[in-house]
Design a protein around this motif. Structure first.
Motif, PDB file in Angstrom:
ATOM      1  N   UNK A   1       0.832  -1.209   0.000  1.00  0.00           N
ATOM      2  CA  UNK A   1       0.000   0.000   0.000  1.00  0.00           C
ATOM      3  C   UNK A   1       0.866   1.258   0.000  1.00  0.00           C
ATOM      4  N   UNK A   2       0.314   2.342  -0.523  1.00  0.00           N
ATOM      5  CA  UNK A   2       1.040   3.603  -0.573  1.00  0.00           C
ATOM      6  C   UNK A   2       0.344   4.620   0.336  1.00  0.00           C
ATOM      7  N   UNK A   3       1.084   5.631   0.817  1.00  0.00           N
ATOM      8  CA  UNK A   3       0.481   6.635   1.693  1.00  0.00           C
ATOM      9  C   UNK A   3      -0.677   7.364   1.020  1.00  0.00           C
ATOM     10  N   UNK A   4      -1.640   7.802   1.823  1.00  0.00           N
ATOM     11  CA  UNK A   4      -2.799   8.537   1.331  1.00  0.00           C
ATOM     12  C   UNK A   4      -2.635  10.003   1.708  1.00  0.00           C
ATOM     13  N   UNK A   5      -2.502  10.856   0.703  1.00  0.00           N
ATOM     14  CA  UNK A   5      -2.459  12.299   0.934  1.00  0.00           C
ATOM     15  C   UNK A   5      -3.864  12.841   0.689  1.00  0.00           C
ATOM     16  N   UNK A   6      -4.580  13.116   1.749  1.00  0.00           N
ATOM     17  CA  UNK A   6      -5.981  13.508   1.646  1.00  0.00           C
ATOM     18  C   UNK A   6      -6.162  14.829   0.911  1.00  0.00           C
ATOM     19  N   UNK A   7      -5.119  15.656   0.871  1.00  0.00           N
ATOM     20  CA  UNK A   7      -5.222  16.939   0.184  1.00  0.00           C
ATOM     21  C   UNK A   7      -5.194  16.785  -1.336  1.00  0.00           C
ATOM     22  N   UNK A   8      -4.586  15.706  -1.829  1.00  0.00           N
ATOM     23  CA  UNK A   8      -4.353  15.573  -3.268  1.00  0.00           C
ATOM     24  C   UNK A   8      -5.307  14.611  -3.966  1.00  0.00           C
ATOM     25  N   UNK A   9      -6.146  13.924  -3.215  1.00  0.00           N
ATOM     26  CA  UNK A   9      -7.049  12.950  -3.828  1.00  0.00           C
ATOM     27  C   UNK A   9      -8.131  13.641  -4.647  1.00  0.00           C
TER      28      UNK A   9
ATOM     29  N   UNK B   1     -10.566   7.122  22.935  1.00  0.00           N
ATOM     30  CA  UNK B   1      -9.488   6.776  21.997  1.00  0.00           C
ATOM     31  C   UNK B   1      -9.968   6.981  20.563  1.00  0.00           C
ATOM     32  N   UNK B   2     -11.107   6.380  20.223  1.00  0.00           N
ATOM     33  CA  UNK B   2     -11.715   6.591  18.910  1.00  0.00           C
ATOM     34  C   UNK B   2     -13.157   7.027  19.126  1.00  0.00           C
ATOM     35  N   UNK B   3     -13.433   8.310  19.017  1.00  0.00           N
ATOM     36  CA  UNK B   3     -14.802   8.805  19.214  1.00  0.00           C
ATOM     37  C   UNK B   3     -15.647   8.566  17.973  1.00  0.00           C
ATOM     38  N   UNK B   4     -16.961   8.553  18.106  1.00  0.00           N
ATOM     39  CA  UNK B   4     -17.835   8.307  16.950  1.00  0.00           C
ATOM     40  C   UNK B   4     -17.645   9.307  15.819  1.00  0.00           C
ATOM     41  N   UNK B   5     -17.280  10.542  16.165  1.00  0.00           N
ATOM     42  CA  UNK B   5     -17.229  11.598  15.155  1.00  0.00           C
ATOM     43  C   UNK B   5     -15.782  11.970  14.802  1.00  0.00           C
ATOM     44  N   UNK B   6     -14.933  10.965  14.765  1.00  0.00           N
ATOM     45  CA  UNK B   6     -13.527  11.195  14.401  1.00  0.00           C
ATOM     46  C   UNK B   6     -13.416  11.799  13.004  1.00  0.00           C
ATOM     47  N   UNK B   7     -14.393  11.486  12.128  1.00  0.00           N
ATOM     48  CA  UNK B   7     -14.321  11.971  10.752  1.00  0.00           C
ATOM     49  C   UNK B   7     -14.451  13.484  10.653  1.00  0.00           C
ATOM     50  N   UNK B   8     -14.915  14.138  11.703  1.00  0.00           N
ATOM     51  CA  UNK B   8     -15.070  15.588  11.692  1.00  0.00           C
ATOM     52  C   UNK B   8     -13.779  16.324  12.071  1.00  0.00           C
TER      53      UNK B   8
ATOM     54  N   UNK C   1     -12.349   7.337   2.015  1.00  0.00           N
ATOM     55  CA  UNK C   1     -13.149   7.631   3.204  1.00  0.00           C
ATOM     56  C   UNK C   1     -13.858   6.375   3.710  1.00  0.00           C
ATOM     57  N   UNK C   2     -14.505   5.666   2.795  1.00  0.00           N
ATOM     58  CA  UNK C   2     -15.275   4.494   3.216  1.00  0.00           C
ATOM     59  C   UNK C   2     -14.369   3.330   3.603  1.00  0.00           C
ATOM     60  N   UNK C   3     -13.218   3.214   2.957  1.00  0.00           N
ATOM     61  CA  UNK C   3     -12.270   2.160   3.335  1.00  0.00           C
ATOM     62  C   UNK C   3     -11.743   2.415   4.744  1.00  0.00           C
ATOM     63  N   UNK C   4     -11.405   3.663   5.044  1.00  0.00           N
ATOM     64  CA  UNK C   4     -10.912   3.998   6.378  1.00  0.00           C
ATOM     65  C   UNK C   4     -12.004   3.799   7.417  1.00  0.00           C
ATOM     66  N   UNK C   5     -13.226   4.173   7.090  1.00  0.00           N
ATOM     67  CA  UNK C   5     -14.332   4.020   8.035  1.00  0.00           C
ATOM     68  C   UNK C   5     -14.570   2.559   8.389  1.00  0.00           C
ATOM     69  N   UNK C   6     -14.529   1.677   7.379  1.00  0.00           N
ATOM     70  CA  UNK C   6     -14.715   0.241   7.650  1.00  0.00           C
ATOM     71  C   UNK C   6     -13.611  -0.288   8.551  1.00  0.00           C
ATOM     72  N   UNK C   7     -12.374   0.145   8.289  1.00  0.00           N
ATOM     73  CA  UNK C   7     -11.258  -0.354   9.089  1.00  0.00           C
ATOM     74  C   UNK C   7     -11.321   0.166  10.526  1.00  0.00           C
TER      75      UNK C   7
ATOM     76  N   UNK D   1      -5.592   7.363   9.603  1.00  0.00           N
ATOM     77  CA  UNK D   1      -5.184   6.987   8.251  1.00  0.00           C
ATOM     78  C   UNK D   1      -3.771   6.428   8.253  1.00  0.00           C
ATOM     79  N   UNK D   2      -2.876   7.055   9.012  1.00  0.00           N
ATOM     80  CA  UNK D   2      -1.500   6.562   9.115  1.00  0.00           C
ATOM     81  C   UNK D   2      -1.456   5.193   9.789  1.00  0.00           C
ATOM     82  N   UNK D   3      -2.284   5.017  10.812  1.00  0.00           N
ATOM     83  CA  UNK D   3      -2.333   3.726  11.507  1.00  0.00           C
ATOM     84  C   UNK D   3      -2.887   2.643  10.589  1.00  0.00           C
ATOM     85  N   UNK D   4      -3.867   3.003   9.777  1.00  0.00           N
ATOM     86  CA  UNK D   4      -4.438   2.064   8.809  1.00  0.00           C
ATOM     87  C   UNK D   4      -3.391   1.626   7.792  1.00  0.00           C
ATOM     88  N   UNK D   5      -2.655   2.584   7.248  1.00  0.00           N
ATOM     89  CA  UNK D   5      -1.604   2.263   6.288  1.00  0.00           C
ATOM     90  C   UNK D   5      -0.546   1.362   6.923  1.00  0.00           C
ATOM     91  N   UNK D   6      -0.176   1.671   8.142  1.00  0.00           N
ATOM     92  CA  UNK D   6       0.813   0.861   8.859  1.00  0.00           C
ATOM     93  C   UNK D   6       0.310  -0.573   9.003  1.00  0.00           C
TER      94      UNK D   6
END
Length: 207
Positions: free
Chosen positions: A47-55, A84-91, A64-70, A100-105
């Motif tokens: 896998x490669x890093x995800x730069x959210x600014x450039x997508x 640790x992980x609140x329901x509204x982390x996406x905000x 977004x949906x891949x990260x949410x599932x994970x 996202x970094x933890x997911x990639x790792x």
């Protein structure tokens, strides 16, 4: 004594023409069942890093949906509390980038080409990430059933920051879907403006 006709074992064998139409299988049926849906998936590298600014808009929605599932799997697997992980982390950008970094790792640690000790390293780093997540959650002020924007520090010469107020959210999943839809629509609008020769921020057509 009753005469008996000698038993013919061959008569018990099912002939090809005796099978019902829906059970008349071909050898290709077995091969197709186990072929991967996308042959490119097996050839994909780490896998490669995800730069959210450039997508762009479509990849942004997918990520977004891949990260949410994970994240959903992660919090249930390890029984993580909202501190640790609140329901509204996406905000909150700080939580999105950390998760996202933890997911990639995690993806790299469990990649087939990785060595056997990599998952242990991920769990070691996961402990450090949990400490940072607690810090981000505490500073942002997001809670189990409500959320508020992360407080910003106003530097000299800047306009005062908007007041920070709690917002009650009844349905987390619905809030996530709306948030992603707004993010994707905004990114798509900037794409359309760019390809139309307009300024992505103002919408004015360049000379």
């Amino acid at each position: 004594m009753t005469d008996q006709t000698p038993h013919d074992p061959a008569a018990d064998e099912t002939q090809p023409g005796d099978l019902p139409d829906d059970l008349d299988l071909d050898e290709d049926d077995y091969d197709d069942e186990y072929e991967p849906e996308d042959e490119d998936e097996e050839e994909a590298g780490p896998p490669h890093p995800v730069n959210w600014h450039l997508l762009r808009a479509d990849p942004l929605e997918k990520e977004w949906y891949a990260l949410n599932r994970w994240v959903e799997t992660l919090r249930r697997t390890y029984g993580l509390p909202a501190s640790v992980i609140p329901p509204f982390w996406h905000r909150h950008d700080e939580l999105v980038w950390e998760l996202s970094a933890l997911h990639l790792h995690w993806l790299c640690a469990y990649h087939p080409e990785q060595d056997g000790s990599a998952p242990f390293g991920w769990h070691r780093d996961f402990a450090d990430a949990r400490a940072r997540l607690r810090e981000w959650v505490a500073s942002s002020g997001t809670r189990l059933d409500r959320d508020r924007p992360t407080r910003q520090t106003t530097w000299p010469g800047e306009d005062p920051a908007d007041p920070v107020e709690d917002v009650f959210v009844a349905d987390r999943d619905q809030d996530f879907v709306k948030h992603v839809a707004a993010q994707v629509a905004e990114r798509r609008a900037k794409e359309d403006a760019f390809f139309a020769g307009a300024d992505p921020e103002t919408g004015e057509v360049r000379g």
